[in-house]
Design a protein around this motif. Structure first.
Motif, PDB file in Angstrom:
ATOM      1  N   ILE A  28       0.760  -1.209  -0.190  1.00  0.00           N
ATOM      2  CA  ILE A  28       0.161   0.061  -0.059  1.00  0.00           C
ATOM      3  C   ILE A  28       0.773   1.117   0.034  1.00  0.00           C
ATOM      4  O   ILE A  28       1.790   1.317   0.884  1.00  0.00           O
ATOM      5  N   ASP A  29       0.599   2.050  -0.999  1.00  0.00           N
ATOM      6  CA  ASP A  29       1.324   3.377  -1.083  1.00  0.00           C
ATOM      7  C   ASP A  29       0.697   4.529  -0.665  1.00  0.00           C
ATOM      8  O   ASP A  29      -0.356   4.900  -1.358  1.00  0.00           O
ATOM      9  N   MET A  30       1.127   5.314   0.345  1.00  0.00           N
ATOM     10  CA  MET A  30       0.433   6.232   0.874  1.00  0.00           C
ATOM     11  C   MET A  30       0.942   7.556   0.464  1.00  0.00           C
ATOM     12  O   MET A  30       0.324   8.580   0.814  1.00  0.00           O
ATOM     13  N   HIS A  31       1.845   7.715  -0.403  1.00  0.00           N
ATOM     14  CA  HIS A  31       2.252   8.893  -0.656  1.00  0.00           C
ATOM     15  C   HIS A  31       2.407   9.180  -2.309  1.00  0.00           C
ATOM     16  O   HIS A  31       3.531   8.479  -2.761  1.00  0.00           O
ATOM     17  N   THR A  32       1.330   9.126  -3.129  1.00  0.00           N
ATOM     18  CA  THR A  32       1.612   9.321  -4.523  1.00  0.00           C
ATOM     19  C   THR A  32       0.807  10.428  -5.180  1.00  0.00           C
ATOM     20  O   THR A  32       0.088  11.186  -4.718  1.00  0.00           O
ATOM     21  N   HIS A  33       1.366  10.655  -6.469  1.00  0.00           N
ATOM     22  CA  HIS A  33       0.725  11.693  -7.495  1.00  0.00           C
ATOM     23  C   HIS A  33       0.152  11.028  -8.654  1.00  0.00           C
ATOM     24  O   HIS A  33       0.471   9.795  -9.032  1.00  0.00           O
ATOM     25  N   MET A  34      -0.321  11.802  -9.581  1.00  0.00           N
ATOM     26  CA  MET A  34      -0.752  11.214 -10.980  1.00  0.00           C
ATOM     27  C   MET A  34      -0.855  12.459 -11.792  1.00  0.00           C
ATOM     28  O   MET A  34      -0.951  13.431 -11.453  1.00  0.00           O
ATOM     29  N   ASN A  58       2.093  -5.763  -7.464  1.00  0.00           N
ATOM     30  CA  ASN A  58       1.058  -6.311  -6.451  1.00  0.00           C
ATOM     31  C   ASN A  58       0.843  -5.177  -5.377  1.00  0.00           C
ATOM     32  O   ASN A  58       0.845  -5.127  -3.771  1.00  0.00           O
ATOM     33  N   ILE A  59       0.655  -3.891  -5.760  1.00  0.00           N
ATOM     34  CA  ILE A  59       0.267  -2.831  -5.188  1.00  0.00           C
ATOM     35  C   ILE A  59      -1.019  -2.570  -4.844  1.00  0.00           C
ATOM     36  O   ILE A  59      -1.841  -2.575  -6.043  1.00  0.00           O
ATOM     37  N   GLU A  60      -1.761  -3.022  -3.648  1.00  0.00           N
ATOM     38  CA  GLU A  60      -3.340  -3.326  -3.714  1.00  0.00           C
ATOM     39  C   GLU A  60      -3.975  -1.977  -3.873  1.00  0.00           C
ATOM     40  O   GLU A  60      -4.967  -1.905  -4.614  1.00  0.00           O
ATOM     41  N   TRP A  61      -3.459  -0.766  -3.279  1.00  0.00           N
ATOM     42  CA  TRP A  61      -4.114   0.519  -3.484  1.00  0.00           C
ATOM     43  C   TRP A  61      -3.185   1.603  -3.001  1.00  0.00           C
ATOM     44  O   TRP A  61      -2.226   1.465  -2.418  1.00  0.00           O
ATOM     45  N   ILE A  62      -3.291   2.736  -3.475  1.00  0.00           N
ATOM     46  CA  ILE A  62      -2.615   4.061  -3.126  1.00  0.00           C
ATOM     47  C   ILE A  62      -3.616   5.193  -2.699  1.00  0.00           C
ATOM     48  O   ILE A  62      -4.783   4.988  -2.896  1.00  0.00           O
ATOM     49  N   ILE A  63      -2.940   5.933  -2.026  1.00  0.00           N
ATOM     50  CA  ILE A  63      -3.461   7.278  -1.803  1.00  0.00           C
ATOM     51  C   ILE A  63      -2.866   8.426  -2.597  1.00  0.00           C
ATOM     52  O   ILE A  63      -1.610   8.519  -2.632  1.00  0.00           O
ATOM     53  N   SER A  64      -3.529   9.446  -3.185  1.00  0.00           N
ATOM     54  CA  SER A  64      -2.830   9.985  -4.315  1.00  0.00           C
ATOM     55  C   SER A  64      -3.697  11.487  -4.336  1.00  0.00           C
ATOM     56  O   SER A  64      -4.589  11.713  -3.693  1.00  0.00           O
ATOM     57  N   VAL A 228       5.643   3.611  10.988  1.00  0.00           N
ATOM     58  CA  VAL A 228       6.420   4.038   9.780  1.00  0.00           C
ATOM     59  C   VAL A 228       5.665   3.483   8.558  1.00  0.00           C
ATOM     60  O   VAL A 228       4.968   2.549   8.477  1.00  0.00           O
ATOM     61  N   LEU A 229       5.316   4.654   7.785  1.00  0.00           N
ATOM     62  CA  LEU A 229       4.412   4.309   6.316  1.00  0.00           C
ATOM     63  C   LEU A 229       5.004   4.119   5.293  1.00  0.00           C
ATOM     64  O   LEU A 229       5.794   4.934   4.996  1.00  0.00           O
ATOM     65  N   PHE A 230       4.619   3.649   4.188  1.00  0.00           N
ATOM     66  CA  PHE A 230       5.471   3.153   2.917  1.00  0.00           C
ATOM     67  C   PHE A 230       4.584   4.311   1.938  1.00  0.00           C
ATOM     68  O   PHE A 230       3.509   4.246   1.808  1.00  0.00           O
TER      69      PHE A 230
END
Length: 283
Positions: A28-34, A58-64, A228-230
């Motif tokens: 799970i990726d907590m820091h993305t853009h698009m 295998n990234i289940e979801w992101i927060i963007s 700690v967050l990924f």
């Protein structure tokens, strides 16, 4: 320490280097853009390309927070709503705030709960040259505190706009907000680690900082892996780049799982439960 020695201590690292991905636990990726960013070529900036990369890795979801939202909140927050509608459960959103931009904040806050994917807010005080403790953010803090939302802020050491010391003050005033230290305040990361250890509602976030030798291990040893967050800044960095920093950090597989998966699901589950409770009370 050799690669063979490091991977022999971690079944997850062994799995990754033998197969090229983690299949036993999702990321799970907590820091993305698009989306496109002016003057920069990002090969996987389009949402469709990001989704393909997520499936491969295998990234289940992101927060963007879309790039467009960082400077134009009307356009950008519209873009993240569209992305959350198109990929429910795969894309969650931060509502981005530019304190200098006159937009319909009151209307958007009224509609916030109606969008299933919104889980918090994104601030960029250094970019906007406006301090984290400024009055223009006050309404957001009160709103987020009432709902127990996430607040991901860019943080940088020795900055006049977003040093970790401001997060320390705000985390005491707004105890229900979960503060995510974007980049974990490079230049003052030691202070950021001690703050995450001290404050139950402050979390370290690995984007960019996690690549530094020994920092992931230091975070886990001093603040615990549960703080700690990924995060990766994807599409600026390939998520596997940051994943390697975690897998080869010398921490246990349980700690790795906390960082790349369990901490995120725990935080979001609390937000969703509170949202369902509010819906039930408003019927």
């Amino acid at each position: 320490m050799s690669l063979q020695t490091m991977t022999s201590k971690s079944l997850l690292a062994k799995e990754f280097f033998e197969t090229g991905r983690l299949s036993s636990i999702s990321i799970i990726d907590m820091h993305t853009h698009m989306g496109a960013f002016y003057g920069t070529y990002l090969p996987e900036a389009k949402l469709e390309m990001m989704i393909k990369a997520m499936d491969r890795q295998n990234i289940e979801w992101i927060i963007s927070a879309p790039h467009s939202a960082l400077f134009d909140p009307i356009r950008g927050n519209s873009d993240i709503r569209a992305a959350m509608r198109e990929y429910p459960g795969k894309v969650y959103g931060y509502y981005a705030v530019n304190p200098h931009y006159d937009h319909d904040l009151d209307r958007d806050l009224e509609q916030f709960d109606s969008f299933e994917g919104f889980v918090g807010f994104k601030f960029l005080p250094d970019y906007h040259k406006y301090p984290l403790n400024g009055e223009k953010y006050r309404k957001i803090y009160e709103f987020a505190n009432e709902r127990g939302l996430l607040l991901l802020s860019h943080t940088w050491g020795h900055s006049p706009y977003n040093p970790p010391q401001m997060i320390a003050e705000l985390s005491r005033e707004y105890e229900n907000i979960q503060f995510l230290l974007g980049h974990s305040a490079p230049g003052e990361t030691d202070y950021a680690i001690s703050l995450a250890k001290e404050r139950p509602n402050v979390y370290l976030e690995l984007c960019d900082t996690g690549r530094l030798n020994g920092v992931v291990l230091k975070m886990v040893q001093e603040a615990s892996s549960e703080k700690v967050l990924f995060g990766t800044d994807f599409p600026w960095y390939d998520p596997h780049y940051m994943l390697g920093s975690v897998l080869l950090s010398g921490i246990s597989d349980q700690d790795i799982e906390n960082i790349i998966h369990h901490n995120a699901t725990r935080l979001i589950a609390v937000i969703q439960a509170k949202k369902q409770l509010r819906k039930g009370l408003n019927r």
